[in-house]
Design a protein around this motif. Structure first.
Motif, PDB file in Angstrom:
ATOM      1  N   GLY A   1       0.067   2.328  -3.466  1.00  0.00           N
ATOM      2  CA  GLY A   1      -1.230   2.975  -3.276  1.00  0.00           C
ATOM      3  C   GLY A   1      -1.143   4.452  -3.595  1.00  0.00           C
ATOM      4  O   GLY A   1      -0.095   5.075  -3.439  1.00  0.00           O
ATOM      5  N   LYS A   2      -2.259   5.005  -4.087  1.00  0.00           N
ATOM      6  CA  LYS A   2      -2.293   6.440  -4.391  1.00  0.00           C
ATOM      7  C   LYS A   2      -3.486   7.064  -3.693  1.00  0.00           C
ATOM      8  O   LYS A   2      -4.588   6.516  -3.735  1.00  0.00           O
ATOM      9  N   VAL A   3      -3.259   8.192  -3.051  1.00  0.00           N
ATOM     10  CA  VAL A   3      -4.350   8.875  -2.370  1.00  0.00           C
ATOM     11  C   VAL A   3      -4.935   9.917  -3.313  1.00  0.00           C
ATOM     12  O   VAL A   3      -4.220  10.776  -3.831  1.00  0.00           O
TER      13      VAL A   3
ATOM     14  N   LEU B   1      -8.459   5.835  -1.585  1.00  0.00           N
ATOM     15  CA  LEU B   1      -7.168   5.157  -1.679  1.00  0.00           C
ATOM     16  C   LEU B   1      -7.230   4.247  -2.903  1.00  0.00           C
ATOM     17  O   LEU B   1      -8.003   3.293  -2.946  1.00  0.00           O
TER      18      LEU B   1
ATOM     19  N   LEU C   1      -5.940   9.435   5.688  1.00  0.00           N
ATOM     20  CA  LEU C   1      -5.387   9.713   4.350  1.00  0.00           C
ATOM     21  C   LEU C   1      -5.201  11.223   4.179  1.00  0.00           C
ATOM     22  O   LEU C   1      -5.058  11.716   3.066  1.00  0.00           O
TER      23      LEU C   1
ATOM     24  N   ILE D   1       0.844  -1.209   0.000  1.00  0.00           N
ATOM     25  CA  ILE D   1       0.000   0.000   0.000  1.00  0.00           C
ATOM     26  C   ILE D   1       0.876   1.255   0.000  1.00  0.00           C
ATOM     27  O   ILE D   1       0.625   2.209  -0.743  1.00  0.00           O
TER      28      ILE D   1
ATOM     29  N   ILE E   1      -6.452   1.688   7.733  1.00  0.00           N
ATOM     30  CA  ILE E   1      -5.954   3.041   7.466  1.00  0.00           C
ATOM     31  C   ILE E   1      -6.524   3.983   8.521  1.00  0.00           C
ATOM     32  O   ILE E   1      -7.743   4.091   8.667  1.00  0.00           O
TER      33      ILE E   1
ATOM     34  N   LYS F   1     -10.907   1.224   6.017  1.00  0.00           N
ATOM     35  CA  LYS F   1     -10.731   2.655   6.258  1.00  0.00           C
ATOM     36  C   LYS F   1     -11.228   2.927   7.665  1.00  0.00           C
ATOM     37  O   LYS F   1     -12.433   3.119   7.895  1.00  0.00           O
TER      38      LYS F   1
ATOM     39  N   ILE G   1      -0.609   8.369   3.799  1.00  0.00           N
ATOM     40  CA  ILE G   1      -1.247   7.155   4.308  1.00  0.00           C
ATOM     41  C   ILE G   1      -0.705   6.835   5.693  1.00  0.00           C
ATOM     42  O   ILE G   1       0.499   6.638   5.869  1.00  0.00           O
TER      43      ILE G   1
ATOM     44  N   SER H   1     -10.683  11.311   0.153  1.00  0.00           N
ATOM     45  CA  SER H   1     -10.279  10.139   0.955  1.00  0.00           C
ATOM     46  C   SER H   1     -10.374   8.825   0.183  1.00  0.00           C
ATOM     47  O   SER H   1     -10.792   7.801   0.707  1.00  0.00           O
TER      48      SER H   1
END
Lengths: 194, 194
Positions: B12-14, B20, B181, B8, B178, B156, B186, B18
């Motif tokens: 992972g990209k934010v 992810l 964010l 992640i 998580i 989340k 993250i 919110s």
């Protein structure tokens, strides 16, 4: 693949209109042990081809594709279906007509995950008229990637998708090929490596 | 699960709102080796509960669910999504609202594959407000099956679905939770077995 043929004979149901229902182990309920064997079989058939990506379509292609990816050590991309694409940016997309549902879907793959250096194995649960595979091949071509072939769990040999695609030089490996569903009876084709 | 958290953080990209995005290994492109580890982890967490069926929703739940099913030696059912169900016969079905897409989908499971003798593990890729899990729990209840709990790949924790469901006594095991964010960063929750 004998275990698959046995499962089709035991749990497949023939419905009117040459529909083979395999909801009990592939399309709705999934048999993970059978999927593992399917993955191992495809990995052997397509070994040493330089394949570095598997591409399938949601949803029923995902389980056999992920097991094949695990065995080949490569990532799996599932093309997404949507009725209409609002965000076409940064996507390869194409239309796929479903004879069963009589609807056209857009399928798409992000440009982040497929490009000209990729060697692609396509994977799907069924091959009948070939519309889904034509769509996936279009996406591979848009990406400029190389197509190594297609692995199909069940091919309806009495429909012409597989024949047409093979005539175009595309390698297709089907694990079970149905010769006929007439009178509710499942008959397999004995040709090839099935 | 450290390998998941690492993935992640790496891929992972934010996005605004919110969101992810884990398209690189879970929701569009799938990392089969990571899915295998996820399956092994869920199988250990839910061992010795008498679980004989895993139920998930198409499409992104399928890969982790099938790997979990393989490790537990049980079949996997994926609930199907459809905008409107024309054939409701012989189906358990319920409505699921998606906050992300702002649409309501019908999800359904065939009565052929779920009944009062089953002990069910639910599996999904994300838990945020819990709408998908509420839908799956409704289907388990309609079937008269027993719910053993839910395995979630990414929760989340800053949304309240997990909290509400746990307050109802439902066992939920998330492999990565998580905490925030905010500002595109993250942050994982350190609570529990994550």
């Amino acid at each position: 693949m004998q275990a698959l043929k046995d499962k089709i004979m035991q749990e497949g149901k023939v419905l009117p209109g040459s529909v083979l229902k395999v909801d009990a182990f592939l399309n709705h309920q999934i048999d993970p042990v059978l999927m593992k064997e399917i993955g191992e079989t495809f990995a052997k058939k397509f070994a040493n081809q330089g394949i570095n990506k598997i591409v399938t379509i949601e949803s029923s292609g995902i389980a056999p594709a992920v097991m094949t990816g695990l065995n080949m050590g490569v990532p799996v991309i599932f093309a997404r279906k949507s009725k209409s694409l609002t965000l076409k940016d940064h996507l390869y997309s194409t239309s796929v007509y479903s004879y069963t549902k009589q609807t056209t879907s857009e399928i798409s793959v992000s440009k982040d995950f497929l490009g000209k250096d990729d060697v692609v194995l396509l994977l799907d649960d069924f091959l009948a008229n070939g519309q889904a595979l034509y769509g996936l091949i279009d996406i591979v071509n848009q990406a400029g990637a190389k197509l190594a072939g297609a692995g199909i769990v069940i091919e309806k040999g009495f429909q012409d998708g597989g024949k047409k695609l093979r005539q175009q030089g595309i390698r297709i490996e089907s694990l079970a090929t149905i010769a006929s569903l007439q009178d509710g009876k499942i008959t397999f084709s004995e040709s090839g490596a099935n």
